[in-house]
Design an enzyme around this catalytic site. Structure first.
Site, PDB file in Angstrom:
ATOM      1  NE  ARG A 196      11.298  17.665 114.802  1.00 46.22           N
ATOM      2  CZ  ARG A 196      12.014  17.391 115.887  1.00 46.22           C
ATOM      3  NH1 ARG A 196      12.594  18.353 116.560  1.00 46.22           N
ATOM      4  NH2 ARG A 196      12.161  16.148 116.286  1.00 46.22           N
ATOM      5  CB  ILE A 197       9.680  26.046 115.565  1.00 45.82           C
ATOM      6  CG1 ILE A 197       9.068  26.002 116.957  1.00 45.82           C
ATOM      7  CG2 ILE A 197       9.709  27.454 115.012  1.00 45.82           C
ATOM      8  CD1 ILE A 197       7.584  26.246 116.978  1.00 45.82           C
ATOM      9  NE  ARG A 238      15.196  23.858 112.774  1.00 45.17           N
ATOM     10  CZ  ARG A 238      13.946  23.955 113.215  1.00 45.17           C
ATOM     11  NH1 ARG A 238      13.656  23.558 114.426  1.00 45.17           N
ATOM     12  NH2 ARG A 238      13.005  24.411 112.447  1.00 45.17           N
ATOM     13  CG  HIS A 264      -2.156  25.550 120.166  1.00 51.05           C
ATOM     14  ND1 HIS A 264      -1.046  24.766 120.435  1.00 51.05           N
ATOM     15  CD2 HIS A 264      -2.475  26.173 121.332  1.00 51.05           C
ATOM     16  CE1 HIS A 264      -0.704  24.931 121.715  1.00 51.05           C
ATOM     17  NE2 HIS A 264      -1.552  25.776 122.276  1.00 51.05           N
ATOM     18  CG  ASP A 281       4.419  33.969 113.424  1.00 51.60           C
ATOM     19  OD1 ASP A 281       4.719  33.046 114.207  1.00 51.60           O
ATOM     20  OD2 ASP A 281       3.987  35.074 113.804  1.00 51.60           O
ATOM     21  CB  ALA A 282       9.370  31.919 112.187  1.00 50.10           C
TER      22      ALA A 282
HETATM   23  C1  GAR Z   1      -3.811  18.377 118.429  1.00 50.85           C
HETATM   24  O1  GAR Z   1      -4.631  18.643 119.547  1.00 50.85           O
HETATM   25  C2  GAR Z   1      -3.062  19.628 118.008  1.00 50.85           C
HETATM   26  O2  GAR Z   1      -3.756  20.801 118.205  1.00 50.85           O
HETATM   27  C3  GAR Z   1      -1.866  19.572 118.926  1.00 50.85           C
HETATM   28  O3  GAR Z   1      -1.480  18.227 118.886  1.00 50.85           O
HETATM   29  C4  GAR Z   1      -2.658  17.427 118.772  1.00 50.85           C
HETATM   30  C5  GAR Z   1      -2.418  16.402 117.676  1.00 50.85           C
HETATM   31  O4  GAR Z   1      -3.364  15.394 117.735  1.00 50.85           O
HETATM   32  N1  GAR Z   1      -0.848  20.495 118.478  1.00 50.85           N
HETATM   33  C6  GAR Z   1      -0.124  21.236 119.296  1.00 50.85           C
HETATM   34  O5  GAR Z   1      -0.158  21.126 120.497  1.00 50.85           O
HETATM   35  C7  GAR Z   1       0.773  22.262 118.612  1.00 50.85           C
HETATM   36  N2  GAR Z   1       1.339  23.128 119.544  1.00 50.85           N
HETATM   37  P1  GAR Z   1      -3.503  14.338 116.540  1.00 50.85           P
HETATM   38  O6  GAR Z   1      -2.095  13.908 116.115  1.00 50.85           O
HETATM   39  O7  GAR Z   1      -4.254  13.185 117.127  1.00 50.85           O
HETATM   40  O8  GAR Z   1      -4.254  14.996 115.413  1.00 50.85           O
END
Ligand code: GAR
Length: 187
Positions: A90-91, A64, A108, A140-141
């Site tokens: 990924r974090i 990692r 998100h 953040d992390a």
């Molecule tokens: C988006 O809805 C984004 O907010 C989510 O993945 C999707 C990507 O869609 N992210 C997360 O869930 C982060 N925790 P896309 O690849 O079609 O833009």
């Protein structure tokens, strides 16, 4: 303003940013688009748009820590003002957060701090909320944690499936992301 966008999947939100920049309604430079895995549509569509792309494939690294270091140096090489996690699943390491302190932005599909993680839409539906939405925040992390920049609520309809709700959230999410990027790009 130069940005690097990180993706793990289809990159439909990224496409909205690419289109807004191309249309002249968003004044920034997408320095590069990076992914953590091979064969993502997000990288494919970025290359098709003539953007620089890179892949720091998680599976190629023995540890990692090695991947963390490779991601940091790949992104830093583009000297971005902001790094955007747009469906980047990924974090990142604390070293990455330190390098881009206050300059790493995540989007998100839920109203954080509710329903963080990879299944924000599914988890909100399972809980039975009537309103969910999207959040753009300084990451953040942690998992989808950090100061919130902006949010948009989206109603959950009785007939919604996870897919239909996520599609509606993404419409709001694209608008919100472009608005936030426009504000960050203000001199
Ligand atoms: C988006 O809805 C984004 O907010 C989510 O993945 C999707 C990507 O869609 N992210 C997360 O869930 C982060 N925790 P896309 O690849 O079609 O833009």
């Amino acid at each position: 303003m130069r940005i690097v966008v990180l993706v793990s999947g289809t990159g439909s939100n990224l496409q909205a940013v690419i289109d807004a920049v191309a249309a002249g309604s968003l004044d920034l430079e997408i320095a590069a688009v990076g992914a953590d895995r091979l064969d993502t549509f997000g990288i494919e569509r970025s290359a098709a748009a003539g953007l620089e792309t890179f892949v720091v494939n998680f599976k190629d690294y023995a540890s990692r820590a090695d991947w963390d270091a490779a991601l940091l140096s790949a992104v830093a090489a583009y000297t971005p003002d902001y790094v955007i996690s747009s469906g980047f699943m990924r974090i990142v390491a604390p070293s990455f957060i330190n390098a881009f302190e206050g300059r790493y932005v995540n989007t998100h599909p839920a109203l954080l701090p509710a329903f963080p993680g990879a299944h924000g839409v599914r988890d909100a539906m399972a809980y039975g909320v009537k309103v969910t939405g999207c959040t753009v925040h300084f990451a953040d992390a942690g998992v989808d944690t950090g100061p919130i920049i902006a949010q948009t609520p989206v109603a959950v309809l009785p007939e919604d499936t996870e897919e239909s709700l996520h599609e509606r959230i993404k419409i709001a999410e694209r608008e919100l992301l472009i608005k936030v990027l426009g504000e960050l790009a203000q001199p």
